[in-house]
Design an enzyme around this catalytic site. Structure first.
Site, mmCIF file in Angstrom:
data_model
loop_
_atom_site.group_PDB
_atom_site.id
_atom_site.type_symbol
_atom_site.label_atom_id
_atom_site.label_comp_id
_atom_site.label_asym_id
_atom_site.label_seq_id
_atom_site.Cartn_x
_atom_site.Cartn_y
_atom_site.Cartn_z
ATOM 1 N N ARG A 53 -0.470 6.269 -6.839
ATOM 2 C CA ARG A 53 -1.598 6.307 -7.539
ATOM 3 C C ARG A 53 -1.848 7.976 -7.115
ATOM 4 N NH1 ARG A 53 -5.320 4.139 -3.557
ATOM 5 N NH2 ARG A 53 -6.488 5.058 -4.108
ATOM 6 N N SER A 98 -7.215 -0.472 -0.562
ATOM 7 C CA SER A 98 -5.879 0.036 0.049
ATOM 8 C C SER A 98 -5.665 0.396 1.888
ATOM 9 C CB SER A 98 -5.340 1.429 0.071
ATOM 10 O OG SER A 98 -5.035 2.053 0.820
ATOM 11 N N ASP A 115 0.563 -1.354 -0.403
ATOM 12 C CA ASP A 115 -0.156 0.138 -0.744
ATOM 13 C C ASP A 115 0.727 0.969 -0.141
ATOM 14 O OD1 ASP A 115 -2.926 1.565 0.349
ATOM 15 O OD2 ASP A 115 -1.884 2.450 1.964
HETATM 16 N N1 URA Z 1 -7.373 6.313 3.143
HETATM 17 C C1 URA Z 1 -6.450 5.178 2.639
HETATM 18 O O1 URA Z 1 -5.757 4.683 3.173
HETATM 19 N N2 URA Z 1 -6.323 4.740 1.242
HETATM 20 C C2 URA Z 1 -7.049 5.010 -0.267
HETATM 21 O O2 URA Z 1 -6.737 5.242 -1.067
HETATM 22 C C3 URA Z 1 -7.553 6.578 0.940
HETATM 23 C C4 URA Z 1 -7.984 6.604 1.876
#
Ligand code: URA
Length: 443
Positions: A168, A183, A161
């Site tokens: 992203r 995520s 992530d």
């Molecule tokens: N919070 C997260 O941890 N990931 C996302 O993609 C959006 C909000």
């Protein structure tokens, strides 16, 4: 597996198999798949979406990309809560202790603020001495002793992530439901709780601006939680206007304390009680209505407040600040922002307030930026209030006077004051819907 083929498959609207997702996540974390190929995949997912099974597979592979926390050393049912982020959202500091004092175990890992949204760890670090970097064993001990501990993410949790989010962020692929859902849920699943209550925000200050998108995100996350064999439900709550009146770290801790003392702002109190009721009910403490009443009682007799003080002490903080919040140091300068017209407040743009607060030093633009724990905003006037020209609508707090000029303009522009006093106000709900594995219940 050739990453080129997977990108082509997704580009054509195909469904990735679990093995393909596994190889892709592993290859990306290990550095075998370069950013440019993963960026192309993210954009293909953005436009083509993912099937439920694919999103679940992506989430589970992301969760397993690093350390998975085993909470079995903590007795009882562990329930986590996650909010999709917002402005003035200090709910964890209220709900966590309330749920803990009523027998739910809360072993929580929280994040820091970025951009216009705040983070629980930054807020907690405004309490002198409090540590949020705590080793696993001590973390478990604190939860067993006090019912709750809230720490920052440590070790090598969900590295997939971290890498994907950074990519992203610079490829305009943040606002995709399967990518947001995987995520958030990968981190919750890796954190190890038995149950997860999601607070999915909706409105101008939220990731999801429309109710329908927020419900779609909640359905996706609840399906993932259920697919990962966790108890899971979501409330869709309002983030069109800021929650409560305080924005900024120590200001928000003080407001959370007021709420646990039973005299916090009505909107914040109600959202906290409703979310807490979901946590308690998920842990088998009774129906949502019975749990709501239990939470309200624990607020009234200050059991929740005592639990917050016990947690702060166990995490090395000075608990006298919780019992006597007047001890929090105040920003050296304040500036009152006044209404320029007469009328009724028909909107307060939550994101605009968050940006104004960050401009005062309460937030950061880059992960490495330092923050000023005393800086922030108190909203003196809220949605629906009538104002006269010259009334104070907000108070800014900062350590440097020169920060006021820009921030006061930003705050003023966040308020919409309708000229006619009799302009009908749209009825604003605090909770719009509850989403469970069985469906959507609109409120
Ligand atoms: N919070 C997260 O941890 N990931 C996302 O993609 C959006 C909000």
């Amino acid at each position: 597996m050739r990453m080129y083929d997977l990108i082509e498959k997704k580009k054509q609207g195909g469904t990735l198999s679990r093995q393909e997702i596994h190889d892709m996540v592993r290859g990306f974390v290990d550095g075998d798949i370069p950013d440019y190929q993963m960026a192309a995949m993210l954009m293909a997912i953005y436009f083509r979406g993912m099937e439920r099974e694919e999103t679940l597979g992506l989430t589970l592979e992301m969760a397993a990309s690093g350390d998975m926390v085993d909470l079995s050393a903590i007795e009882g049912i562990k329930v986590d809560k996650h909010s999709t982020g917002g402005v003035g959202d200090k709910t964890t500091l209220v709900i966590g202790p309330l749920a803990a004092c009523l027998g739910v175990k809360v072993a929580k890992m929280s994040g820091r603020g970025l951009g216009h949204t705040g983070g629980t760890i930054d807020k907690m670090e405004s309490i002198p001495g409090l540590r949020t970097a705590i080793g696993r064993e001590r973390f478990f001990e604190i939860v067993n002793e006090t019912g709750i501990a809230v720490i920052g993410q440590s070790g090598n949790m969900v590295p997939a992530d971290k890498k994907l989010y950074a990519l992203r962020d610079v490829t305009a692929t943040v606002d995709s439901i399967p990518l947001i859902a995987s995520s958030i849920m990968s981190k919750k699943i890796a954190a190890g709780s038995d149950g997860i209550v999601l607070d999915v925000k909706t409105g101008s200050g939220a990731f999801m601006k429309s109710l329908e998108d927020s419900i779609a995100l909640a359905k996706e996350m609840v399906a993932i939680g259920t697919g990962a064999k966790r108890r899971c439900c979501a409330l869709i709550t309002d983030m069109d206007v800021p929650l409560g009146s305080a924005i900024g770290n120590s200001l928000e801790v003080m407001e959370a304390i007021e709420t646990l003392q039973g005299h916090g702002p009505e909107d914040l109190t109600e959202v906290c009680l409703q979310l807490c009721a979901q946590m308690l009910s998920m842990a088998g403490k009774g129906s949502a209505d019975a749990c709501y009443a239990m939470a309200r009682e624990a607020m009234a007799d200050k059991r929740g407040l005592k639990t917050l003080a016990a947690m702060v002490k166990a995490q090395g903080g000075d608990e006298s600040y919780i019992l006597n919040p007047d001890k929090f140091s105040r920003a050296p300068f304040l500036c009152e922002v006044r209404a320029e017209t007469e009328g009724r407040i028909v909107h307060i743009d939550a994101a605009g307030c968050g940006i104004a607060s960050a401009m005062l030093g309460a937030g950061r633009q880059k992960k490495e930026d330092a923050i000023d724990h005393c800086a922030g905003i108190r909203l003196n006037k809220k949605y629906g209030d009538e104002v006269k020209k010259g009334d104070v609508i907000g108070t800014l707090y900062a350590s440097k006077k020169e920060l006021f000029e820009e921030a006061s303009k930003k705050l003023l522009s966040a308020y919409t004051i309708a000229e006619k006093r009799d302009k009908a106000l749209e009825e604003k709900k605090l909770i719009y819907a509850r989403v469970t594995k069985d469906g959507v219940e609109r409120m």
